[in-house]
Design a protein around this motif. Sequence first.
Motif, PDB file in Angstrom:
ATOM      1  N   SER A 141      -0.868 -25.824 -97.479  1.00 13.88           N
ATOM      2  CA  SER A 141      -1.158 -26.210 -96.098  1.00 13.88           C
ATOM      3  C   SER A 141       0.137 -26.091 -95.304  1.00 13.88           C
ATOM      4  CB  SER A 141      -1.712 -27.635 -96.023  1.00 13.88           C
ATOM      5  OG  SER A 141      -2.009 -27.985 -94.684  1.00 13.88           O
ATOM      6  N   THR A 142       0.260 -24.985 -94.609  1.00 15.91           N
ATOM      7  CA  THR A 142       1.518 -24.648 -93.949  1.00 15.91           C
ATOM      8  C   THR A 142       1.809 -25.601 -92.801  1.00 15.91           C
ATOM      9  OG1 THR A 142       1.050 -22.343 -94.502  1.00 15.91           O
ATOM     10  CG2 THR A 142       2.811 -22.764 -92.911  1.00 15.91           C
ATOM     11  N   GLU A 143       3.086 -25.975 -92.675  1.00 11.83           N
ATOM     12  CA  GLU A 143       3.542 -26.821 -91.583  1.00 11.83           C
ATOM     13  C   GLU A 143       4.530 -26.040 -90.727  1.00 11.83           C
ATOM     14  OE1 GLU A 143       5.235 -30.243 -93.421  1.00 11.83           O
ATOM     15  OE2 GLU A 143       3.331 -30.922 -94.316  1.00 11.83           O
ATOM     16  N   VAL A 144       4.704 -26.499 -89.497  1.00 16.89           N
ATOM     17  CA  VAL A 144       5.646 -25.835 -88.590  1.00 16.89           C
ATOM     18  C   VAL A 144       7.049 -25.839 -89.192  1.00 16.89           C
ATOM     19  CG1 VAL A 144       6.753 -25.989 -86.325  1.00 16.89           C
ATOM     20  CG2 VAL A 144       4.284 -26.315 -86.527  1.00 16.89           C
ATOM     21  N   ILE A 171       7.200 -16.934 -90.079  1.00 12.89           N
ATOM     22  CA  ILE A 171       7.082 -17.501 -88.732  1.00 12.89           C
ATOM     23  C   ILE A 171       5.743 -18.230 -88.655  1.00 12.89           C
ATOM     24  CG2 ILE A 171       6.842 -16.972 -86.279  1.00 12.89           C
ATOM     25  CD1 ILE A 171       8.693 -14.624 -86.680  1.00 12.89           C
ATOM     26  N   VAL A 172       5.778 -19.487 -88.270  1.00 14.55           N
ATOM     27  CA  VAL A 172       4.566 -20.315 -88.242  1.00 14.55           C
ATOM     28  C   VAL A 172       4.057 -20.423 -86.816  1.00 14.55           C
ATOM     29  CG1 VAL A 172       3.546 -22.545 -88.803  1.00 14.55           C
ATOM     30  CG2 VAL A 172       5.353 -21.600 -90.258  1.00 14.55           C
ATOM     31  N   TRP A 173       2.791 -20.031 -86.639  1.00 16.65           N
ATOM     32  CA  TRP A 173       2.115 -20.167 -85.354  1.00 16.65           C
ATOM     33  C   TRP A 173       1.176 -21.360 -85.396  1.00 16.65           C
ATOM     34  CZ3 TRP A 173       0.418 -14.371 -84.328  1.00 16.65           C
ATOM     35  CH2 TRP A 173       1.561 -13.650 -83.930  1.00 16.65           C
ATOM     36  N   THR A 174       0.870 -21.894 -84.229  1.00 19.49           N
ATOM     37  CA  THR A 174      -0.130 -22.965 -84.125  1.00 19.49           C
ATOM     38  C   THR A 174      -1.194 -22.562 -83.118  1.00 19.49           C
ATOM     39  OG1 THR A 174       1.126 -24.125 -82.402  1.00 19.49           O
ATOM     40  CG2 THR A 174       1.547 -24.766 -84.688  1.00 19.49           C
ATOM     41  N   ILE A 175      -2.420 -23.046 -83.347  1.00 19.28           N
ATOM     42  CA  ILE A 175      -3.520 -22.775 -82.422  1.00 19.28           C
ATOM     43  C   ILE A 175      -3.329 -23.615 -81.161  1.00 19.28           C
ATOM     44  CG2 ILE A 175      -6.019 -22.974 -82.104  1.00 19.28           C
ATOM     45  CD1 ILE A 175      -6.341 -22.465 -85.072  1.00 19.28           C
ATOM     46  N   ALA A 194       1.398 -24.601 -77.903  1.00 19.17           N
ATOM     47  CA  ALA A 194       1.208 -23.837 -79.140  1.00 19.17           C
ATOM     48  C   ALA A 194       2.521 -23.151 -79.483  1.00 19.17           C
ATOM     49  CB  ALA A 194       0.082 -22.818 -78.992  1.00 19.17           C
ATOM     50  N   ARG A 195       2.549 -22.556 -80.682  1.00 19.74           N
ATOM     51  CA  ARG A 195       3.656 -21.686 -81.099  1.00 19.74           C
ATOM     52  C   ARG A 195       3.075 -20.320 -81.412  1.00 19.74           C
ATOM     53  NH1 ARG A 195       8.349 -23.970 -83.706  1.00 19.74           N
ATOM     54  NH2 ARG A 195       8.189 -22.313 -85.232  1.00 19.74           N
TER      55      ARG A 195
END
Length: 325
Positions: free
Chosen positions: A110-113, A138-142, A168-169
């Motif tokens: 479960s990937t985190e920022v 590189i972690v993106w967020t919705i 978001a990211r």
Amino acid sequence: MTSLLNTLSPCLCVLWIFVAVIQGDFVNLPTNDPIHSLAEEETVLLCHYKPTVGNVVVQVTWYKEKPDGNKDQIITAHHTNGQTAFGAWSRRVRFKSSDPTVDSSLVIMSTEVSDEGKYICHISTFPSGNFDREVSVIVWTIPISSLDPVILVEGQSYRQAASCRSVARPPPRLSWDTDLNGQSINRSSDNGAVSSHYSLHPLRGMNGKKLDCLVWHPTLKAPRRITNNLVVHYPPHAEVSGHNGDWFVGLENAALRCVSGGNPKPQSFTWIRMGGELPEGVIPHPNGTLTFGRPLSLSDGGTYQCVAKNDVGVGKAGDGDYCDR
């Protein structure tokens, strides 16, 4: 000395060729580097080392590089001593394969920022030594988005009609889908939050018109639409209906209706007869209707006026003599 170098050169060349032959290689490498992952979803970091004949992978260790250049040990697998995950990583990672010395790919469940950064797949072989492969993530967020509408009143000055916000990211992009004549101002902050504010001069003809916010982001296949209709309040515009010009003494079931626009709808209607009180037997109703509860008489004649009222103002309408001989 020249003779000695000439003698050593073939040896050095043989040694170089020998090292090149025995060294294995990383295979099945991903085409995308860095890897773009999504927060709260599974991320797979590929690492598959193929040794040459006569070599064996003894141990595999994954590290994450810290901002200061040091390495944080994540998980290790030895070909005879099994696997060990370290610290907080022990609840979040695993090897993709049941035999990590063959397929050393790492799974972040479960990937985190905070997982964004550079990872190192460290392969220890015998007898050739150690080999590293680096993978950047590189972690993106919705986007988390919202729209805040503003209730306007006709006649107000140029002002904000709606605000749209998203975080978001990487940072989202916002735009407006509308036919309204206005302007937007966009703002952004360092934490990935953006906002857009749409302003205009409110007119009653704008009430109910579309003012949708569109959120654009690489995690979305199409822009997310936040639907919204502009709300403009304005006073009632009253009109009287029901009298067709042929009312007469003795007419039964006569009624006048106060038809009113306005936004919001009028909360109250008041009927008055100019120059006097309403006749006995004439009944005003909350919906704006004025009914004559008996046959018309000469005493019912006169000019009747309807007053419609809402939170913004009032609207008045009236007509002439309703009762003819």
